[in-house]
Design a protein around this motif. Structure first.
Motif, PDB file in Angstrom:
ATOM      1  N   VAL A 189       1.007  -1.221   0.042  1.00 44.82           N
ATOM      2  CA  VAL A 189      -0.188   0.021   0.038  1.00 44.82           C
ATOM      3  C   VAL A 189       1.010   1.194   0.073  1.00 44.82           C
ATOM      4  O   VAL A 189       1.889   1.468   0.833  1.00 44.82           O
ATOM      5  CB  VAL A 189      -0.994   0.096   1.338  1.00 44.82           C
ATOM      6  CG1 VAL A 189      -1.918   1.314   1.103  1.00 44.82           C
ATOM      7  CG2 VAL A 189      -1.694  -1.289   1.390  1.00 44.82           C
ATOM      8  N   ALA A 190       0.680   2.115  -0.829  1.00 42.21           N
ATOM      9  CA  ALA A 190       1.466   3.440  -1.129  1.00 42.21           C
ATOM     10  C   ALA A 190       0.544   4.800  -1.210  1.00 42.21           C
ATOM     11  O   ALA A 190      -0.192   4.600  -1.814  1.00 42.21           O
ATOM     12  CB  ALA A 190       2.397   3.162  -2.299  1.00 42.21           C
ATOM     13  N   LEU A 191       1.223   5.617  -0.313  1.00 43.33           N
ATOM     14  CA  LEU A 191       0.473   6.989  -0.402  1.00 43.33           C
ATOM     15  C   LEU A 191       1.495   8.005  -0.592  1.00 43.33           C
ATOM     16  O   LEU A 191       2.989   7.930  -0.010  1.00 43.33           O
ATOM     17  CB  LEU A 191       0.075   7.478   1.016  1.00 43.33           C
ATOM     18  CG  LEU A 191      -0.761   6.390   1.837  1.00 43.33           C
ATOM     19  CD1 LEU A 191      -1.218   7.174   3.011  1.00 43.33           C
ATOM     20  CD2 LEU A 191      -2.025   5.855   0.832  1.00 43.33           C
ATOM     21  N   THR A 192       1.437   8.489  -2.051  1.00 38.20           N
ATOM     22  CA  THR A 192       2.596   9.254  -2.623  1.00 38.20           C
ATOM     23  C   THR A 192       2.428  10.688  -2.893  1.00 38.20           C
ATOM     24  O   THR A 192       1.097  11.311  -2.659  1.00 38.20           O
ATOM     25  CB  THR A 192       2.999   8.617  -4.019  1.00 38.20           C
ATOM     26  OG1 THR A 192       2.031   9.159  -4.988  1.00 38.20           O
ATOM     27  CG2 THR A 192       2.848   7.234  -3.824  1.00 38.20           C
ATOM     28  N   ASP A 193       3.654  11.743  -3.076  1.00 39.69           N
ATOM     29  CA  ASP A 193       3.329  12.760  -3.333  1.00 39.69           C
ATOM     30  C   ASP A 193       3.045  13.001  -4.876  1.00 39.69           C
ATOM     31  O   ASP A 193       2.340  11.790  -5.447  1.00 39.69           O
ATOM     32  CB  ASP A 193       4.396  13.594  -3.349  1.00 39.69           C
ATOM     33  CG  ASP A 193       5.909  13.209  -3.984  1.00 39.69           C
ATOM     34  OD1 ASP A 193       5.782  12.337  -5.068  1.00 39.69           O
ATOM     35  OD2 ASP A 193       6.883  13.638  -3.655  1.00 39.69           O
TER      36      ASP A 193
END
Length: 427
Positions: A189-193
């Motif tokens: 799971v990734a939360l990115t700019d």
């Protein structure tokens, strides 16, 4: 007859039947997932919700959360104090299309004997859109690609090293996600700019894992940072944060767009440029315009400047479907420019797509993680709609930057089709 692009990637989602298609995925699973969206949350309502979970949230191995930018600034710190107390918490900000103050929360707990949930973060970020002309702002990072081809023979030299794919790929050191043995990772799971190229490359280093996540909402007027990513009590302004889960997620994407031309195949491409296609007219732009004339024949109103078009791409080896935005086209030369960081490949089946109805209002799906791509807008946000605290089953996040929802074995990409929804659950 129009064909709806209502399926993609792993498991098809028929329009209006997402719950029926995915509901069995989170029954009798080896990974316990509790996903909810809290509207108008208060510290007391958040504590009450976490305390009511079947498994104590503090003993869960991973915590994913996302604040809507509609939350009053004064309420963020008290809510963050609760969530960041979890040792494996990651989070960021998203947009609420209804301007409802909300926080989406999901906890993950593997059964005994399964590999542990691990959190991670990357400080690397991708390159921002290039500045117009040759000048740069003071302190702006320089990239080798900006000057590629300026001198005689330099472009040819670059092509000899790695072909067009080598020129297309960004320069610089590769980012790496450190979560131990890749064999113990089923989902990332990734939360990115807003410039996630290094993150996408790092995610692709785990080909056997499913990938989920979204591009976080900008927060300069809320926190003072361009983006705000939380890794426990640590705050990052760039890069990405995320979780590594031991079980692979079953994912599905519904794009909500329809075809208006027969499928064809890529004959020649260069990076994100579709140069020629198979068929009587190899000119992609001319073929698109001809298909639009057929579509709009007999209609009072034809093509409008605000209408967007997409290209559905089918991989010949995996039958993977993805839809990307058509940025521009050149009728004389024929090339179409596409919004994708995955190079096109000759032999891929492609089909022109459009949207015929209004964008649906995003809704959560019980027990699942759901990510929705919003249309980009310059409209000023209306006042937040506050009300009594309420808990809704299902983790829901909306983003103008798009989301990630890729099954194992498929290159990781950001889906930016307005109204597209990605859903993930675990068996």
């Amino acid at each position: 007859m129009l064909r709806t692009a209502s399926s993609c990637l792993a498991r098809p989602l028929k329009r209006g039947s997402a719950g029926a298609a995915l509901q069995p995925l989170w029954r009798a699973r080896a990974l316990h997932v509790h996903a909810h969206t809290l509207s108008s949350p208060t510290p007391s309502s958040l504590k009450a919700h976490l305390s009511a979970l079947p498994l104590t949230w503090a003993s869960s191995e991973g915590l994913l959360f996302s604040f809507s930018t509609s939350l009053p600034a004064a309420s963020i710190t008290p809510l963050l104090d609760i969530l960041a107390a979890h040792p494996n918490a990651v989070g960021s900000f998203h947009l609420s299309p209804t301007q409802t103050p909300e926080v989406s929360v999901s906890t993950f707990t593997p059964e005994k004997g399964e590999a542990a949930v691990k959190s991670w973060h990357l400080s690397e970020t991708g390159r921002a859109p290039p500045s117009v002309g040759k000048w740069r702002r003071p302190g702006e990072q320089e990239y080798v690609e900006d000057d590629a081809g300026d001198s005689i023979g330099s472009l040819e030299d670059r092509l000899k090293d790695g072909g067009w794919d080598g020129l297309w790929k960004a320069q610089g050191e590769s980012a790496r996600i450190d979560v131990g043995d890749a064999k113990n990772v089923g989902t990332l799971v990734a939360l990115t700019d807003a410039t996630p190229a290094p993150t996408l490359e790092a995610l692709d280093a785990f080909p056997a894992a499913a990938k989920l996540g979204y591009v976080a909402a900008p927060t300069p007027f809320l926190t003072g940072y361009p983006f705000t990513l939380f890794h426990g009590r640590k705050v990052l302004q760039t890069g990405a944060v995320g979780l590594a889960l031991p079980k692979p997620a079953d994912v599905a994407v519904e794009y909500g767009v329809e075809s208006f031309a027969a499928p064809t195949r890529v004959k020649a491409a260069r990076g994100n440029l579709l140069l020629t296609i198979e068929g009587p007219n190899p000119n992609p732009t001319a073929t698109l315009i001809a298909a639009l004339h057929v579509r709009d024949k007999g209609k009072a109103a034809g093509l409008t400047k605000d209408e967007s078009f997409w290209l559905q791409i089918k991989d010949p080896k995996t039958s993977e479907l993805r839809v990307v935005h058509i940025l521009s086209g050149d009728p004389s030369r024929g090339a179409l420019s596409l919004d994708t960081e995955i190079p096109l490949v000759p032999g891929q089946e492609v089909q022109f797509m459009c949207r015929t109805g209004a964008l649906p209002l995003p809704e959560p799906l019980g027990g699942a993680l759901r990510f929705v791509a919003l249309a980009r807008t310059d409209d000023v946000a209306v006042a937040a709609k506050e009300g009594a605290p309420q808990t809704i089953d299902g983790f829901l996040v909306s983003s103008e930057g798009g989301f990630i929802c890729s099954p194992a074995g498929v290159p990781t990409a950001v889906i930016t089709v307005s109204g597209a929804a990605g859903t993930a659950g675990w068996r």
